[in-house]
Design a protein around this motif. Sequence first.
Motif, PDB file in Angstrom:
ATOM      1  N   ARG A   1       0.837  -1.198   0.000  1.00  0.00           N
ATOM      2  CA  ARG A   1       0.000   0.000   0.000  1.00  0.00           C
ATOM      3  C   ARG A   1       0.878   1.257   0.000  1.00  0.00           C
TER       4      ARG A   1
ATOM      5  N   GLU B   1       3.408   5.954  -5.675  1.00  0.00           N
ATOM      6  CA  GLU B   1       3.082   6.089  -7.101  1.00  0.00           C
ATOM      7  C   GLU B   1       2.033   7.187  -7.292  1.00  0.00           C
TER       8      GLU B   1
ATOM      9  N   GLU C   1       1.933   1.904  -3.457  1.00  0.00           N
ATOM     10  CA  GLU C   1       0.834   2.509  -4.217  1.00  0.00           C
ATOM     11  C   GLU C   1       0.725   4.002  -3.916  1.00  0.00           C
TER      12      GLU C   1
END
Length: 87
Positions: A62, A68, A65
Motif C-alpha cells: 500500500r 506512485e 501505491e
Amino acid sequence: MASGEAAVSEGTEQPDPNRVLVHDFRNLLAVIVNYCELIADETADAEGIKAAIVEIRAAADRALELTEELRRRLVNTVDSDGATATS
C-alpha cells in the motif's frame, strides 16, 4: 450533489489531498515498524511471525501505491520547466 459540493455548501473545507496522502503513508510506516517489533518479540512463534510478515507486506504494498500516487500528482502539477502542467 457530489460530496465535495456538499462540503463547500456547508462551509466546511475539504482536507488537502497531499496531507491525507502523507498521513496515510506515515500510518503504513507505523504498521511496518510495529509488526517488525512484534516479530522480534515472537521469535519462538512461527505462525505469529508469518502473520506479522503478511501484514508488513500488505502495508509495504500500500505504501508503494501511495508513492506512485504522489509521483503522479507531482508530474501533473509541475512539468520539467517548473511551470504548471495542463494535463
